[in-house]
Scaffold this active site. Structure first.
Site, PDB file in Angstrom:
ATOM      1  N   SER A 161       0.847  -1.194   0.000  1.00 26.24           N
ATOM      2  CA  SER A 161       0.000   0.000   0.000  1.00 26.24           C
ATOM      3  C   SER A 161       0.878   1.237   0.000  1.00 26.24           C
ATOM      4  CB  SER A 161      -0.895   0.008   1.248  1.00 26.24           C
ATOM      5  OG  SER A 161      -1.546   1.257   1.396  1.00 26.24           O
TER       6      SER A 161
ATOM      7  N   TYR B  46      -2.925  -0.862  10.350  1.00 28.40           N
ATOM      8  CA  TYR B  46      -2.896  -1.180   8.925  1.00 28.40           C
ATOM      9  C   TYR B  46      -1.594  -0.707   8.277  1.00 28.40           C
ATOM     10  CZ  TYR B  46      -4.259  -1.160   3.980  1.00 28.40           C
ATOM     11  OH  TYR B  46      -4.304  -1.370   2.631  1.00 28.40           O
TER      12      TYR B  46
END
Length: 677
Positions: free
Chosen positions: A554, A567
């Site tokens: 990400s 996350y």
């Protein structure tokens, strides 16, 4: 479609639907009839015959070749003799009716020259057992009387058609013939009669073998070679598969298929299997797909995986030397170059059969054909002695100029053809888009997801099980991950490409994030990626074929945003795994790369599960406008879609980036704060 053609297609489909009658893409059928010539307005007699490369069970009108019967038969006047009979195939172009339909096969002469309205040429196991029996001619007379006539082996072509036509004229009461070393041909005045005659020959042959055959045609049980219990058998198969695929792919990458059918296991547990396997297959349709003989492991079922692999490597070297000797013995100056010396069939006692081909269907069909060959050997040994055609004749078929021309007409393979991909979290969103793109580029894909039903549905959208399968996999569970990798290698023979995509996210501030929140996200993405990569790496290393591992990380792995501690931290963990594994696996030819997407809203399981609403609240925008919000903060002002990530995965795994490892590709439409440094 004419009524004659419609009737022929229906008969073909019925005959081809039963594997007792013929094998996949094996055999051909024909019908003769009259239609009006659109040029002269006069009646013209036509031959409809299954075209080259088609399959009876799935035949449609498009698969039929249509020829002028008068012009086809007139070719007998210019036939130059058996030494030049291959030239007759080119002549078929001059006797086609209209556009001609499918390309005529080498067996067209058989159908056109035989004086019968309907002809069926099939490859039933029971019929080939007679065709390969040492005293097949005498057995044919004993089993069928004068209704079926023996035709000595001859390579398919014009002369075989002349031979069968002459035998039918000399035996007006015959309904068909046994073709030595090959199969059966039957005929009739009507479609129904031809079909009935074909089935009578097949059933009569099977009944004769059952009544007159000896009880143990493969000999006595071979101590220590009996089948392992199912769970142990399949575990050993999964452990052996990568090394076996690597051996079978020495010349070119192959896909694999595993079978532990009773026919295979019983054959390998018998005392006569080494002798019979060494004789090879006989029917041309068989050995064109299985090669002249299989590679057979000569160790008992209880042999360890390590000992089995070591012995297989020795046997593989000998197999390649034997195949090269076979080629050099029979090749001449006009022969095509040797196509490869690796086995298409590998037999492991107690475990089963591994079959290989350029694609999954070819690999699966090769295994099916070898099961046919086992059935043929059983029948021939029951009533006589199995005696296939000579290696010289096999070579004439295998390296036939016409067979080479057929291979040259095949379309060029897609970029990822012969590659096997395992994509985690692939039932929806980014993972599904990746699986779809990889399959479109020719890869076989295993869709792994927590939701088995959705995984199987996603796989079904990509095609049949020769293209994709769906499996249940919890990436946080070590045993489940190993089971997923085992399922992959048993389904397709090995593994080449792994995409660590499974993920989830909880949008919480530091103070709101619980230990359970932290552990859940790290277990799925950091630990899960580690487990998947570790299990996959053992396969990639054993195959010795290189490979790719791709992490869907990400932009958050390098970009610090609010309310995202767990996350983003686990994505940073994944990002560094890419670097670590690239450094460690490079010596094995394995490339490890990552992709850093920005928020992918459309189609995302993560966003649909509540993450989208929470991120929208953080940024103060309506949830339905979150994609637009993400787009507007990028340099390109474009929303990132699942397909954009899939495109990057394909690029990393394509030949164009064959020298790239340890790289992270941003797929974020330009987020300056996430630029890599």
């Amino acid at each position: 479609m004419s009524e004659t053609a419609r009737e022929l297609v229906a008969r073909s489909n019925r005959l081809g639907a039963d594997p007792r009658n013929t094998n996949f893409a094996g055999g051909n059928t024909s019908a003769k009839g009259t239609e009006t010539d659109p040029v002269t307005g006069e009646d013209v007699e036509l031959l409809w015959v299954k075209g080259s490369g088609g399959d009876l069970g799935t035949l449609t009108e498009k698969g039929l070749a249509v020829l002028r019967l008068d012009r086809l038969r007139a070719l007998s006047k210019v036939y130059p003799g058996v030494e030049r009979e291959d030239e007759m195939v080119a002549a078929f172009d001059y006797v086609l009716h209209g556009k001609g339909g499918a390309a005529p096969s080498i067996d067209t002469a058989m159908h056109g020259l035989v004086d019968a309205a309907h002809v069926d040429h099939l490859h039933p196991d029971s019929g080939i057992a007679f065709a390969t029996a040492a005293d097949g001619e005498a057995l044919t007379a004993a089993a069928f009387g004068g209704r079926v006539v023996w035709v000595p082996w001859r390579r398919p072509g014009w002369q075989l058609g002349e031979d069968i036509a002459a035998i039918k004229r000399a035996n007006p009461d015959a309904i068909g013939c046994i073709l030595g070393g090959h199969g059966v041909t039957a005929w009739g005045d009507t479609s129904a009669e031809s079909e009935a005659n074909s089935l009578w020959i097949i059933e009569t042959a099977a009944a004769y073998i059952a009544e007159h055959g000896r009880e143990n045609p493969f000999g006595t049980p071979l101590d220590g070679y009996e089948a392992l219990p199912e769970a142990e058998r399949r575990a050993k198969a999964a452990a052996l598969a990568p090394a076996i695929r690597g051996l079978a792919s020495t010349d070119r990458a192959q896909l694999g298929h595993f079978s532990d059918s009773d026919e295979v296991l019983d054959f390998l547990a018998s005392s006569e299997h080494p002798r019979l396997a060494a004789l090879g297959t006989s029917c041309p349709d068989h050995f064109l797909r299985t090669k002249v003989k299989p590679l057979v492991l000569d160790l008992p079922a209880a042999a360890s995986v390590d000992d089995s692999i070591a012995r297989l490597k020795e046997l593989h070297e000998q197999y390649r030397a034997d195949y090269a000797a076979y080629y050099n013995t029979h090749a001449n100056a006009e022969s095509p170059a040797m196509r490869g010396a690796d086995p298409a069939i590998v037999l492991v006692p107690g475990v089963g059969m591994f079959s290989f081909g350029a694609n999954k269907q070819t690999a699966r069909v090769a295994g099916e054909f070898y099961v046919n060959a086992i059935n043929v050997m059983r029948g021939a040994e029951a009533i006589s002695r199995y005696e296939p055609i000579s290696d010289a004749e096999k070579f004439r078929i295998e390296y036939w100029a016409l067979e080479e021309a057929k291979l040259q007409r095949m379309p060029a393979p897609k970029p990822l053809a012969s590659r096997i991909a395992l994509v985690t979290g692939a039932a929806s969103g980014i993972g599904k888009a990746i699986a779809t793109r990889l399959a479109a580029e020719g890869a076989c894909v295993v869709i792994a997801d927590l939701d088995l039903e959705k995984a199987q549905a996603a796989a079904a959208e990509l095609g049949g099980t020769d293209v994709a399968i769906g499996i249940k996999a919890d990436v946080t569970d070590e045993r489940a991950v190993q089971a997923a990798v085992d399922a992959t290698v048993l389904a397709f023979g090995g593994l080449d490409l792994v995409v660590n995509n499974a993920g989830l996210s909880l949008s919480k501030s530091l103070l709101e994030t619980t230990v359970a929140d932290w552990d859940l996200q790290h277990n799925v993405m950091a630990k899960g990626s580690f487990l998947v990569s570790r299990a996959a790496a053992s396969v990639l290393i054993a195959q010795e074929m290189g490979g790719d591992i791709v992490y869907i990380s990400s932009k958050n792995s390098v970009f610090a945003g609010p309310n995202n501690i767990a996350y983003s931290a686990t994505k940073a963990d994944q990002a560094h795994q890419v670097r670590l594994l690239a450094a460690e696996l490079g010596e094995h030819g394995v490339k490890v790369n990552g992709i850093n997407p920005d928020g992918v809203v459309r189609g995302s399981g993560i966003f649909a599960g509540g993450w989208g609403a929470k991120r929208a609240a953080v940024y103060g925008v309506p949830e339905e406008e979150l994609g637009k919000y993400y787009a507007q903060r990028t340099l390109l002002k474009r929303e990132v879609l699942p397909e954009n990530v899939a495109n990057a995965v394909f690029a990393l795994c394509s030949a164009d980036l064959s020298h790239t490892t340890g790289l992270h590709i941003p797929v974020d439409a330009g987020v300056a704060a996430a630029f890599l440094r």
